[in-house]
Design a protein around this motif. Sequence first.
Motif, PDB file in Angstrom:
ATOM      1  N   GLY A 203       0.802  -1.212   0.000  1.00 18.66           N
ATOM      2  CA  GLY A 203       0.000   0.000   0.000  1.00 18.66           C
ATOM      3  C   GLY A 203       0.835   1.262   0.000  1.00 18.66           C
ATOM      4  N   ASP A 204       0.250   2.347   0.485  1.00 22.94           N
ATOM      5  CA  ASP A 204       0.884   3.669   0.428  1.00 22.94           C
ATOM      6  C   ASP A 204       2.197   3.747   1.187  1.00 22.94           C
ATOM      7  N   CYS A 205       2.407   2.878   2.184  1.00 25.90           N
ATOM      8  CA  CYS A 205       3.614   2.965   3.005  1.00 25.90           C
ATOM      9  C   CYS A 205       4.794   2.219   2.400  1.00 25.90           C
ATOM     10  N   ALA A 206       4.589   1.526   1.289  1.00 23.32           N
ATOM     11  CA  ALA A 206       5.657   0.732   0.670  1.00 23.32           C
ATOM     12  C   ALA A 206       6.254   1.472  -0.519  1.00 23.32           C
ATOM     13  N   LEU A 207       7.584   1.578  -0.532  1.00 20.01           N
ATOM     14  CA  LEU A 207       8.274   2.204  -1.663  1.00 20.01           C
ATOM     15  C   LEU A 207       8.595   1.108  -2.678  1.00 20.01           C
ATOM     16  N   CYS A 208       7.738   1.014  -3.661  1.00 19.32           N
ATOM     17  CA  CYS A 208       7.873  -0.028  -4.686  1.00 19.32           C
ATOM     18  C   CYS A 208       8.089   0.659  -6.034  1.00 19.32           C
ATOM     19  N   ILE A 209       9.194   0.340  -6.695  1.00 18.56           N
ATOM     20  CA  ILE A 209       9.564   1.014  -7.927  1.00 18.56           C
ATOM     21  C   ILE A 209       8.984   0.297  -9.140  1.00 18.56           C
ATOM     22  N   ASN A 210       8.362   1.063 -10.009  1.00 17.06           N
ATOM     23  CA  ASN A 210       7.859   0.528 -11.268  1.00 17.06           C
ATOM     24  C   ASN A 210       9.039   0.307 -12.214  1.00 17.06           C
ATOM     25  N   PRO A 211       9.311  -0.930 -12.631  1.00 17.81           N
ATOM     26  CA  PRO A 211      10.476  -1.195 -13.480  1.00 17.81           C
ATOM     27  C   PRO A 211      10.396  -0.516 -14.842  1.00 17.81           C
ATOM     28  N   GLU A 212       9.207  -0.150 -15.279  1.00 21.50           N
ATOM     29  CA  GLU A 212       9.055   0.490 -16.583  1.00 21.50           C
ATOM     30  C   GLU A 212       9.353   1.976 -16.515  1.00 21.50           C
ATOM     31  N   THR A 213       8.822   2.657 -15.510  1.00 22.12           N
ATOM     32  CA  THR A 213       9.017   4.107 -15.398  1.00 22.12           C
ATOM     33  C   THR A 213      10.198   4.476 -14.504  1.00 22.12           C
ATOM     34  N   LYS A 214      10.701   3.495 -13.725  1.00 18.14           N
ATOM     35  CA  LYS A 214      11.782   3.729 -12.754  1.00 18.14           C
ATOM     36  C   LYS A 214      11.361   4.703 -11.663  1.00 18.14           C
ATOM     37  N   ARG A 215      10.082   4.865 -11.482  1.00 16.44           N
ATOM     38  CA  ARG A 215       9.540   5.752 -10.447  1.00 16.44           C
ATOM     39  C   ARG A 215       8.635   4.936  -9.529  1.00 16.44           C
ATOM     40  N   PRO A 216       8.412   5.417  -8.309  1.00 18.42           N
ATOM     41  CA  PRO A 216       7.530   4.674  -7.401  1.00 18.42           C
ATOM     42  C   PRO A 216       6.109   4.574  -7.949  1.00 18.42           C
ATOM     43  N   PHE A 217       5.456   3.452  -7.668  1.00  9.30           N
ATOM     44  CA  PHE A 217       4.055   3.320  -8.037  1.00  9.30           C
ATOM     45  C   PHE A 217       3.243   4.372  -7.274  1.00  9.30           C
ATOM     46  N   PRO A 218       2.234   4.952  -7.910  1.00  8.26           N
ATOM     47  CA  PRO A 218       1.419   5.962  -7.219  1.00  8.26           C
ATOM     48  C   PRO A 218       0.561   5.333  -6.125  1.00  8.26           C
ATOM     49  N   PRO A 219       0.183   6.109  -5.110  1.00  8.87           N
ATOM     50  CA  PRO A 219      -0.624   5.578  -4.001  1.00  8.87           C
ATOM     51  C   PRO A 219      -2.097   5.474  -4.366  1.00  8.87           C
ATOM     52  N   THR A 220      -2.476   4.433  -5.096  1.00  7.29           N
ATOM     53  CA  THR A 220      -3.865   4.235  -5.497  1.00  7.29           C
ATOM     54  C   THR A 220      -4.419   2.955  -4.886  1.00  7.29           C
ATOM     55  N   ALA A 221      -5.747   2.874  -4.864  1.00  6.93           N
ATOM     56  CA  ALA A 221      -6.404   1.688  -4.305  1.00  6.93           C
ATOM     57  C   ALA A 221      -6.088   0.438  -5.121  1.00  6.93           C
ATOM     58  N   GLN A 222      -6.017   0.578  -6.439  1.00  7.01           N
ATOM     59  CA  GLN A 222      -5.728  -0.573  -7.294  1.00  7.01           C
ATOM     60  C   GLN A 222      -4.372  -1.191  -6.956  1.00  7.01           C
ATOM     61  N   ILE A 223      -3.373  -0.334  -6.801  1.00  2.00           N
ATOM     62  CA  ILE A 223      -2.025  -0.829  -6.515  1.00  2.00           C
ATOM     63  C   ILE A 223      -1.952  -1.401  -5.111  1.00  2.00           C
ATOM     64  N   ALA A 224      -2.628  -0.773  -4.154  1.00  2.00           N
ATOM     65  CA  ALA A 224      -2.646  -1.287  -2.781  1.00  2.00           C
ATOM     66  C   ALA A 224      -3.230  -2.697  -2.745  1.00  2.00           C
ATOM     67  N   GLU A 225      -4.317  -2.912  -3.466  1.00  2.00           N
ATOM     68  CA  GLU A 225      -4.936  -4.236  -3.490  1.00  2.00           C
ATOM     69  C   GLU A 225      -4.040  -5.262  -4.176  1.00  2.00           C
ATOM     70  N   ALA A 226      -3.360  -4.838  -5.258  1.00  2.00           N
ATOM     71  CA  ALA A 226      -2.464  -5.757  -5.968  1.00  2.00           C
ATOM     72  C   ALA A 226      -1.271  -6.138  -5.098  1.00  2.00           C
ATOM     73  N   GLN A 227      -0.713  -5.163  -4.374  1.00  2.00           N
ATOM     74  CA  GLN A 227       0.405  -5.452  -3.479  1.00  2.00           C
ATOM     75  C   GLN A 227      -0.030  -6.337  -2.322  1.00  2.00           C
ATOM     76  N   ALA A 228      -1.240  -6.138  -1.838  1.00  2.00           N
ATOM     77  CA  ALA A 228      -1.754  -6.968  -0.743  1.00  2.00           C
ATOM     78  C   ALA A 228      -1.819  -8.436  -1.161  1.00  2.00           C
ATOM     79  N   LYS A 229      -2.262  -8.687  -2.373  1.00  2.00           N
ATOM     80  CA  LYS A 229      -2.344 -10.066  -2.871  1.00  2.00           C
ATOM     81  C   LYS A 229      -0.955 -10.682  -3.004  1.00  2.00           C
ATOM     82  N   THR A 230       0.014  -9.882  -3.488  1.00  4.75           N
ATOM     83  CA  THR A 230       1.378 -10.397  -3.630  1.00  4.75           C
ATOM     84  C   THR A 230       2.000 -10.676  -2.272  1.00  4.75           C
ATOM     85  N   ALA A 231       1.816  -9.771  -1.312  1.00  7.95           N
ATOM     86  CA  ALA A 231       2.370  -9.972   0.030  1.00  7.95           C
ATOM     87  C   ALA A 231       1.783 -11.222   0.676  1.00  7.95           C
ATOM     88  N   ALA A 232       0.465 -11.415   0.530  1.00  6.23           N
ATOM     89  CA  ALA A 232      -0.190 -12.596   1.100  1.00  6.23           C
ATOM     90  C   ALA A 232       0.306 -13.875   0.423  1.00  6.23           C
TER      91      ALA A 232
END
Length: 446
Positions: free
Chosen positions: A314-343
Amino acid sequence: MAKNKRRIVVLGGGFAGTGCIRKLESYFRNDEEIEIVLISEDNFLLSTPMLPQVASGMAEARHIITPIRAICKKTTFYEGQVSSIDPHGRIVNLRRTGRKRGIGVRYDFLVIALGSKTNFFGMKDVEKHAHTMKTLNDALVLRNKTMDMLEQSETEFDPIHRKSMLTFVIVGGGFAGIETAGELMDLLIDARKHYPGIREDHISVIVVESGPTIIPGFGEKLAKFAYGAVVKRGIDVRLNSAVTGFNGIEAAIKKLSGEGAGQEEVVRTNTLVWTAGVAAADAIRNSILKTERGKLVVNEFLELSGFPGVFAAGDCALCINPETKRPFPPTAQIAEAQAKTAAANLHALIRNKKKAKFDYRAKGHMAIIGKRAGIATFMGRNIVGFWAWILWRNMYLSRIPGTEKRIRVLLDWTIDLFFGRDVSRMDVMKKPRSVGFRETEEQDIW
């Protein structure tokens, strides 16, 4: 905790935290040796993208929240505010309140999904006087403040004071800022019919954005469309500008670049809403966990370096997008996707399987930019206007857990098509602050 059990503790009840426990429950539903614990400051999941609609009276506050206990099946829920995290001792400390001692919760595996807090960049005067849009209380307070300004301006005969009451400054031209500005303008225009002393030209909504465009993340074409649509609605957008101070009466706005760069303007306003910038939660900032840009540094598996079994999402994780080389934006979609990967990686770690890298493919972006208008990128296509607005509604309606809440929000939207806004002003009490945790105080260890 029984000796033969291993405990997974998830911190945070937002999209990332609740998404993680639901995935974990599907993995360990019948495993008696695994205990799942969720800790959240609030006992509900808040649909944060709908906060501007609560502020405008478009949606009822209780309809955009879902009780966490209604989501949990196998998970044990504990309401509390995280004070500190001890990754060496594998314990999470919770703040005490006036009636309850501090609590230490032991864990074997940890998922940190504490989100973020508002970053005022050291401007104490802004922090003291500005409104924010992070919590349900924020949205309710802003709505009441707006109605209060309408009521006071109706009987204010000094044009300068009346203008300041009806001037609303939104800092930040991102998703939250633009959607808040649009909903606020809709509320003011719809409510004006109840206030014969207020003309439309008395009302002013100003968006201050430090960048060269609003809603970064969209392509140039959509960004230009959004800018034009917002301006057409009567919202004053100040690009390449920043608020440098606010004392509750006047906001200082400085031009950062372009024509007039360096010049500062003072805008008289009683209401400033700050949606620009986020910072790490106190429990993260005060811990020994490695942070960068106010977020926890994670590897490609969303695991914290040096602490196996500790993940962040989620918003507290600094996760870099390999395509843009920038952090993923703090959105609900990304938070849910990261939650599934962490689980999934926690499951792999416990079952001695191979962990998977976080691989996110954006489904699209969407934002509401005014009354029955929006912009969206969906499946590679650009959509604007009414159909983008419909798409936004369908997308976020589907993200609300439970049929009951979805129906209630849908009814709110339907009623808005036929009836005007409610202009009632209700008193909202601020949530009392808990007493800070101290290492020497007596506490329970769970």
